[in-house]
Design an enzyme around this catalytic site. Structure first.
Site, short mmCIF file in Angstrom:
data_model
loop_
_atom_site.label_atom_id
_atom_site.label_comp_id
_atom_site.label_asym_id
_atom_site.label_seq_id
_atom_site.Cartn_x
_atom_site.Cartn_y
_atom_site.Cartn_z
N GLU A 1 1.25 3.66 1.95
CA GLU A 1 1.93 3.97 3.21
C GLU A 1 3.18 3.13 3.39
OE1 GLU A 1 -1.22 3.19 2.68
OE2 GLU A 1 -2.59 4.06 4.15
N HIS B 1 0.86 -1.18 0.00
CA HIS B 1 0.00 0.00 0.00
C HIS B 1 0.90 1.24 0.00
CE1 HIS B 1 -3.52 -2.40 1.97
NE2 HIS B 1 -3.20 -2.84 0.78
N CYS C 1 -5.34 1.41 6.23
CA CYS C 1 -5.99 0.14 6.56
C CYS C 1 -5.40 -0.42 7.85
CB CYS C 1 -5.81 -0.85 5.41
SG CYS C 1 -4.17 -1.60 5.38
ZN LIG Z 1 -2.87 -0.33 3.97
#
Ligand SMILES: [Zn+2]
Ligand SMILES: [Zn+2]
Lengths: 209, 338
Positions: free
Chosen positions: A74, A72, A108
């Site tokens: 991040e 992801h 998330c």
């Molecule tokens: Zn994530």
């Protein structure tokens, strides 16, 4: 170990209360990244890790090309911070403790836990992540009592949330899991490209020291 | 290594010796909640079916379809044989200390013939999901139960054959060996393996690398190693010979569709890991669509049973099965200071 980079950065903790101008500036960079991703058919999430007014990490979702479902935005940005620190022989924990993450969508559960493990103290985000959110939507990992999972962090949610949601909606509408779309290269990007680039210059990753 | 550990390992090398249990959702493992209700003796047995019919009009108990309206008396000394559920305590607006039938059946034309004075009971608030829940809930009041035989066997530790357990042990042994190799490098002694249950192939073996990268826990390493096997991958592992992968054989692969399309990341695969994954790793397994996880020992911030049950978390789009206790003592011994 050099510590000049850490010196004038929020010794007073002011980096934990970014001004409206700062938030607008960094979030507009993150939004430009998300738009860019959407235009190339990828998950419209953009994020920056900012330290002492420098962008140390810039990430976009890289799940498709790496076949690693944890890539992801991040995670990609956190890796860049680690690299930045190792290039300068700085202690990543010390640097991360003074970093702010600006991201268009609530991190998330995986990323929220990763941010804890890296000791990032503050996350500014756009819209909620109803499917996977780890800062309150599905679970609240950011504030949970997890003494063996890094440090909890603060969130400033809701910045340009409607815009972020609209991008996600557009993306999921066009997403068809049965068709593998050929990946559009970032540099072959069409229309909005021009204006995006100028804005992007100002958020370019810090390479100078 | 101390002889005690050796002895334990010796015992654990017999797959029938160790036992492990499924990590079930709270809904399946907690007691079924109960509600307070009023029941009454049926003093005239011939009125039973009429009373049940009339009561279901006055107090239908619409959300309690699992509840049996009539039960056999609980006290053998009572003269009546059957007892009927009248209503929930919450159905009664006024709550006198000892309510009478009139209080409960405010409807003027209710025929109370054959019905004795009410008494308090507790009834299961929802249908039980497992046999132990069913047995405990039935002590309060009879309830229906749709048994999932696999869950019943799993809870008794009888779901898997000796042959299957021998396989699980082989995979966990690979994880344990990786954990030891990691420990030699100064990492946390946690190891993991991802396998394709269809082919029996071990696709990735890895260990914790968090001393070099705070997010490189054993499960994250294995997820990335599987990605390498599929032509992706992010990190390099040359310096860590115990972290390795094999490309999955597309002929034998689990998630493959008829067209031979590669499965999405870890679809159909299983993870064997010496210690319960943290919340980052557990959610990474959801994102990767793992199908089953077997772990040896719990961890204090664990997210597959201890602090969270990410594998059956409400709101998430993918769930998977989790079993704990595979070679527990060997796995526990890994993290004990030497
Ligand atoms: Zn994530
Ligand atoms: Zn972990």
């Amino acid at each position: 170990m050099r510590s000049d980079a850490a010196e004038n950065n929020g010794i007073d903790g002011s980096f934990l209360q970014p001004s409206d101008t700062e938030v607008q500036r960094w979030m507009s960079c993150a939004f430009n990244m998300a738009k860019e991703a959407l235009e190339s058919g990828e998950v419209p999430v953009g994020c920056l890790l900012v330290y002492n007014n420098m962008v140390l990490g810039k990430g976009r979702n890289e799940v498709n090309e790496t076949k690693n479902a944890t890539r992801h935005a991040e995670m990609v940005a956190l890796d860049q911070v680690l690299e930045w620190c190792s290039d300068r022989e700085l202690d990543p924990e010390e640097v991360c403790r003074r970093c702010v993450l600006y991201v268009t969508v609530e991190p998330c559960i995986t990323c929220a836990a990763a941010l804890r493990l890296m000791n990032i103290p503050l996350v500014v985000y756009g819209c909620k992540n109803e499917r996977f959110g780890g800062c309150g939507s599905v679970l609240d990992i950011s504030a949970a009592d997890l003494p063996h999972t890094g440090t909890s962090f603060t969130c400033i949610p809701g910045h340009r949330a409607d815009e972020a949601v609209d991008m996600l909606k557009t993306f999921y509408k066009q997403e068809n899991p049965n068709v593998l779309k050929p990946k559009v290269r970032k540099d072959s990007l069409g229309p909005a490209g021009g204006s995006v680039t100028t804005q992007r210059e100002s958020c370019e990753k810090s390479t100078s020291d | 290594m101390e002889p005690e550990t050796k002895k334990r390992r010796g015992m654990e090398s017999d797959p029938d010796w160790w036992d492990f249990l499924p990590v079930l959702s709270d809904e399946m493992s907690d007691e079924v909640p109960v509600l307070d209700a009023y029941a009454a003796p049926i003093t005239d047995k011939r009125q039973t079916s009429r009373l049940v019919k009339d009561l279901s009009v006055v107090h239908p108990l619409a959300d309690l379809q699992h509840i049996k309206r009539v039960r056999a008396r609980r006290d053998e000394k009572e003269p009546h044989a059957l007892e009927v559920l009248v209503c929930l305590v919450s159905d009664v607006l006024t709550r006198p200390q000892r309510p009478t039938l009139i209080d409960l059946l405010s409807s003027k034309d209710f025929n109370v013939k054959g019905l004795g004075e009410p008494f308090l009971v507790r009834i299961p608030a929802r249908a039980p999901l497992t046999r132990p829940q069913f047995e405990r809930a039935s002590r309060h009041w009879p309830t229906s139960f749709h048994e999932d035989k696999r869950v019943t066997l799993g809870l008794k530790g009888q779901l898997f054959t000796s042959g299957q357990k021998a396989k699980f042990q082989e995979y966990m042994t690979a994880a344990v060996e990786a954990a030891r190799a990691g420990r030699e490098e100064g990492m946390e002694a946690v190891g993991a393996a991802i396998i394709d249950p269809k082919s029996g192939q071990i696709l990735a073996v890895g260990h914790d690398l968090s001393r070099d990268h705070p997010l490189q826990h054993a499960a994250m390493v294995c997820i990335d190693l599987v990605a390498w096997g599929q032509g992706g991958g992010v990190y390099r592992y040359e310096k860590h010979p115990a972290c390795r992968y094999t490309a999955s054989d597309p002929q034998l692969s689990s998630g493959a569709s008829e067209e031979g399309v590669q499965p999405y990341i870890c679809t159909g695969y299983e993870l064997y890991i010496t210690r319960e994954p943290c919340v980052m790793c557990a959610m990474a397994l959801v994102h990767s669509r793992i199908s089953r996880v077997f772990y040896g020992t719990s961890s204090p911030d664990g997210a597959l049973g201890t602090k969270y049950k990410i594998h059956c978390q409400k709101g998430l789009n993918h769930h998977f099965q989790v079993y704990q206790g595979v070679m527990r003592q060997t796995c526990e011994a890994l993290t004990r200071p030497r």
